[in-house]
Every structure is written in C-alpha cells, then in structure tokens.
Design a protein around this motif. Structure first.
Motif, PDB file in Angstrom:
ATOM      1  N   ILE A 134       0.852  -0.950   0.045  1.00 27.75           N
ATOM      2  CA  ILE A 134       0.197  -0.300   0.212  1.00 27.75           C
ATOM      3  C   ILE A 134       0.607   1.554   0.056  1.00 27.75           C
ATOM      4  N   THR A 135       2.021   0.944  -0.122  1.00 24.05           N
ATOM      5  CA  THR A 135       3.086   2.211   0.281  1.00 24.05           C
ATOM      6  C   THR A 135       4.783   1.453  -0.309  1.00 24.05           C
ATOM      7  N   PHE A 136       4.959   2.775  -0.419  1.00 26.46           N
ATOM      8  CA  PHE A 136       6.978   1.730  -0.330  1.00 26.46           C
ATOM      9  C   PHE A 136       8.133   3.007   0.283  1.00 26.46           C
ATOM     10  N   ASP A 137       8.942   2.371   0.552  1.00 25.39           N
ATOM     11  CA  ASP A 137       9.679   2.669   1.799  1.00 25.39           C
ATOM     12  C   ASP A 137      10.567   3.890   0.490  1.00 25.39           C
ATOM     13  N   GLU A 138      11.235   4.870   1.161  1.00 22.60           N
ATOM     14  CA  GLU A 138      11.672   6.147   0.945  1.00 22.60           C
ATOM     15  C   GLU A 138      12.637   5.939   0.168  1.00 22.60           C
ATOM     16  N   GLY A 139      12.925   6.422  -1.355  1.00 19.87           N
ATOM     17  CA  GLY A 139      14.115   5.648  -2.008  1.00 19.87           C
ATOM     18  C   GLY A 139      13.555   4.759  -3.545  1.00 19.87           C
ATOM     19  N   SER A 140      12.154   4.728  -3.163  1.00 19.16           N
ATOM     20  CA  SER A 140      11.779   3.401  -3.814  1.00 19.16           C
ATOM     21  C   SER A 140      10.663   3.644  -4.852  1.00 19.16           C
ATOM     22  N   GLU A 141      10.571   5.134  -5.452  1.00 16.03           N
ATOM     23  CA  GLU A 141       9.785   5.177  -6.138  1.00 16.03           C
ATOM     24  C   GLU A 141      10.236   5.161  -7.567  1.00 16.03           C
ATOM     25  N   GLU A 142      10.969   4.747  -7.741  1.00 12.57           N
ATOM     26  CA  GLU A 142      11.320   3.978  -9.666  1.00 12.57           C
ATOM     27  C   GLU A 142      10.397   3.053  -9.312  1.00 12.57           C
ATOM     28  N   MET A 143       9.747   1.985  -7.805  1.00  9.48           N
ATOM     29  CA  MET A 143       9.125   0.832  -7.560  1.00  9.48           C
ATOM     30  C   MET A 143       7.661   1.374  -8.142  1.00  9.48           C
ATOM     31  N   ALA A 144       7.553   2.635  -7.469  1.00 16.39           N
ATOM     32  CA  ALA A 144       6.387   2.947  -7.052  1.00 16.39           C
ATOM     33  C   ALA A 144       5.571   3.423  -8.880  1.00 16.39           C
ATOM     34  N   LYS A 145       6.918   3.724  -9.607  1.00 16.51           N
ATOM     35  CA  LYS A 145       6.020   3.929 -10.698  1.00 16.51           C
ATOM     36  C   LYS A 145       5.876   3.204 -11.988  1.00 16.51           C
ATOM     37  N   LEU A 146       6.511   1.690 -11.077  1.00 12.11           N
ATOM     38  CA  LEU A 146       6.057   0.563 -11.949  1.00 12.11           C
ATOM     39  C   LEU A 146       4.596   0.003 -11.067  1.00 12.11           C
ATOM     40  N   ALA A 147       4.482  -0.037 -10.386  1.00 12.52           N
ATOM     41  CA  ALA A 147       3.611  -0.479  -9.663  1.00 12.52           C
ATOM     42  C   ALA A 147       2.198   0.121 -10.336  1.00 12.52           C
ATOM     43  N   ARG A 148       0.990  -0.818 -10.326  1.00 18.70           N
ATOM     44  CA  ARG A 148      -0.595  -0.221 -10.976  1.00 18.70           C
ATOM     45  C   ARG A 148      -1.277  -0.500  -9.703  1.00 18.70           C
ATOM     46  N   PRO A 149      -1.938   0.369  -9.450  1.00 21.73           N
ATOM     47  CA  PRO A 149      -3.321   0.235  -8.290  1.00 21.73           C
ATOM     48  C   PRO A 149      -4.701  -0.148  -7.912  1.00 21.73           C
ATOM     49  N   HIS A 150      -4.575  -1.141  -7.193  1.00 20.65           N
ATOM     50  CA  HIS A 150      -5.932  -2.144  -7.267  1.00 20.65           C
ATOM     51  C   HIS A 150      -6.805  -2.012  -6.093  1.00 20.65           C
ATOM     52  N   ARG A 151      -7.670  -1.382  -5.818  1.00 23.27           N
ATOM     53  CA  ARG A 151      -9.014  -1.553  -5.020  1.00 23.27           C
ATOM     54  C   ARG A 151      -9.468  -2.707  -4.487  1.00 23.27           C
ATOM     55  N   ALA A 152      -8.220  -2.542  -2.967  1.00 24.38           N
ATOM     56  CA  ALA A 152      -8.941  -4.026  -2.337  1.00 24.38           C
ATOM     57  C   ALA A 152      -9.717  -4.037  -1.563  1.00 24.38           C
ATOM     58  N   GLU A 153     -10.593  -4.934  -0.791  1.00 24.06           N
ATOM     59  CA  GLU A 153     -11.146  -5.440   0.537  1.00 24.06           C
ATOM     60  C   GLU A 153     -10.345  -5.036   1.546  1.00 24.06           C
ATOM     61  N   SER A 154     -10.321  -4.510   2.197  1.00 23.43           N
ATOM     62  CA  SER A 154      -9.422  -4.581   3.975  1.00 23.43           C
ATOM     63  C   SER A 154     -10.604  -5.182   4.991  1.00 23.43           C
ATOM     64  N   LEU A 155      -9.694  -6.143   6.198  1.00 27.72           N
ATOM     65  CA  LEU A 155     -10.611  -6.581   6.943  1.00 27.72           C
ATOM     66  C   LEU A 155      -9.494  -6.712   8.048  1.00 27.72           C
ATOM     67  N   THR A 156     -10.271  -6.752   9.603  1.00 31.92           N
ATOM     68  CA  THR A 156      -9.640  -6.845  10.722  1.00 31.92           C
ATOM     69  C   THR A 156      -8.983  -8.194  10.752  1.00 31.92           C
ATOM     70  N   LEU A 157      -8.126  -8.138  11.007  1.00 31.12           N
ATOM     71  CA  LEU A 157      -7.853  -9.825  11.773  1.00 31.12           C
ATOM     72  C   LEU A 157      -9.427 -10.645  12.928  1.00 31.12           C
ATOM     73  N   ASP A 158      -9.556  -9.769  13.630  1.00 30.93           N
ATOM     74  CA  ASP A 158     -10.810 -10.067  14.605  1.00 30.93           C
ATOM     75  C   ASP A 158     -12.049 -10.765  13.259  1.00 30.93           C
ATOM     76  N   GLU A 159     -12.369  -9.638  12.844  1.00 28.64           N
ATOM     77  CA  GLU A 159     -13.532  -9.921  11.292  1.00 28.64           C
ATOM     78  C   GLU A 159     -13.051 -11.540  11.086  1.00 28.64           C
ATOM     79  N   ILE A 160     -12.037 -11.529  10.730  1.00 31.67           N
ATOM     80  CA  ILE A 160     -11.786 -12.469  10.250  1.00 31.67           C
ATOM     81  C   ILE A 160     -12.200 -13.700  10.903  1.00 31.67           C
ATOM     82  N   ALA A 161     -11.514 -13.815  12.408  1.00 30.19           N
ATOM     83  CA  ALA A 161     -11.902 -15.025  12.905  1.00 30.19           C
ATOM     84  C   ALA A 161     -13.612 -14.998  13.779  1.00 30.19           C
ATOM     85  N   GLU A 162     -14.099 -14.366  13.696  1.00 30.79           N
ATOM     86  CA  GLU A 162     -15.222 -13.920  13.731  1.00 30.79           C
ATOM     87  C   GLU A 162     -16.096 -14.671  12.649  1.00 30.79           C
ATOM     88  N   GLN A 163     -15.716 -14.076  11.096  1.00 28.34           N
ATOM     89  CA  GLN A 163     -16.095 -14.585  10.294  1.00 28.34           C
ATOM     90  C   GLN A 163     -15.921 -16.252   9.902  1.00 28.34           C
TER      91      GLN A 163
END
Length: 202
Positions: free
Chosen positions: A159-188
């Motif tokens: 979801i982010t890149f370290d400082e100095g990884s600008e070139e790597m970031a330029k090569l990345a393609r954005p993708h919208r992903a669903e997030s959930l918490t570990l507690d929710e995984i256990a509950e579901q």
C-alpha cells in the motif's frame, strides 16, 4: 533427488546455475505465463509431497524454512491456522497438510494474480480444509489502494513504498482491495487460531 541435484549444481557451478535458472524461468513464463491450469509438478518439503505450478521449478519449494519449521513444530492435527499475506500458498499447503481434515486453514491474499495461483494450489493439492479470502488485513474495514508490482505477480505488492523506492512505485499498478481486521476474520470463519503467520508489505 531433484532438490539435491539442484543444490549440488548451484554450489559447484554458481554462475552456470544462475543462467540456467533464468533460462528455465523465462521458458516457463513464456510457455505457461500465469495460467492456473498449467500441469502441476511434484515437489517435496519436509518429507511431504505437494503439487506446484511449473513456474516454481527454478525456485526452492521451501524458500522460508524457518517459517516451515515453526508450522511443523507448533501445529498438530485439528488445529486452525491463518496465513495472512499467503502469496501463492506455499505455507498454506504446509499448514493444511499438518492440521489435516480435522483442522482448518484460512488463507488471505489480496493480489488477483497471486490469488489465482493460490487457489490453483489449493485445488491441485485437494486441500478441502482451506478457505481462501481475497482480502487484505488491516486495522479497519474498507477499501484500500494496493500497489501491484509486475501486474500483481510479486511478493512485494504494497500500500506504500519506502523512501528511495520511487522507481518501484512508478512501475506499480493501483488496485482497490477490500480490507478487514483479524478479529473479523476469526468472527466470520468461527475459528480460534492456534498459529498466525503474517507476511505483508506496507
């Protein structure tokens, strides 16, 4: 036997091994691309056989032996395990084989490309005790932009890149992903996890 020959070749002729490895990976990438339906090949880890996508033939079937050792040491049949940042499922396979049909594994991976191979490995290894979630784990639920490297075919999607990884970031393609918490995984899933493996970026 194959692993021993590969290890011997790598130790005695490291430069030649590197070129052959690159050639094999290129051939398999060109021939099979990322097709999840490619014919699986048998590999052995800790005395257990598994079926893997042919693209893995040039790599170790156990790239993180410490993690594998921890899974083998801590889990027993009937336990539950969660694999957060499952990549293509190598640790998912190990855990599923250890806990058996009386146990369960939840495998979480947000990259569509990795997810495809993960599901293929679960299916080809007949792992009926594995539940795959196409999600990412965070401290909250919602939509998160995940940056995919090599169209998602990477273990370093973030979801982010370290400082100095600008070139790597330029090569990345954005993708919208669903997030959930570990507690929710256990509950579901209704499971109480004996062991949690987390290998995530950003």
């Amino acid at each position: 036997m194959i692993n021993q020959l590969n290890q011997s070749f790598r130790e005695r002729l490291p430069s030649a091994h590197q070129w052959v490895r690159k050639g094999v990976r290129w051939y398999l990438s060109d021939r099979f691309e990322r097709s999840e339906e490619a014919l699986a090949i048998p590999r052995w880890v800790a005395g257990r056989m598994r079926w893997l996508h042919p693209r893995t033939i040039a790599n170790s079937p156990d790239p993180e032996p410490f993690v594998t050792g921890t899974i083998l040491k801590e889990l027993i049949p009937g336990d539950s395990f969660v694999d957060i940042g499952a990549y293509i499922g190598l640790h998912t396979i190990t855990a599923a084989q250890v806990v058996g049909q009386s146990g369960s594994v939840v495998s979480v991976e947000p990259s569509p490309t990795n997810l495809s191979l993960l599901r293929s490995h679960v299916r080809k290894n007949a792992l009926g005790n594995v539940e795959v979630l196409d999600r990412m784990v965070s401290d909250s639920t919602g939509k998160v932009t995940l940056h995919l490297l090599n169209d998602g075919d990477s273990s370093s999607n973030s979801i982010t890149f370290d400082e100095g990884s600008e070139e790597m970031a330029k090569l990345a393609r954005p993708h919208r992903a669903e997030s959930l918490t570990l507690d929710e995984i256990a509950e579901q899933t209704g499971r109480r996890f004996k062991l949690i493996k987390i290998d995530v970026e950003g």
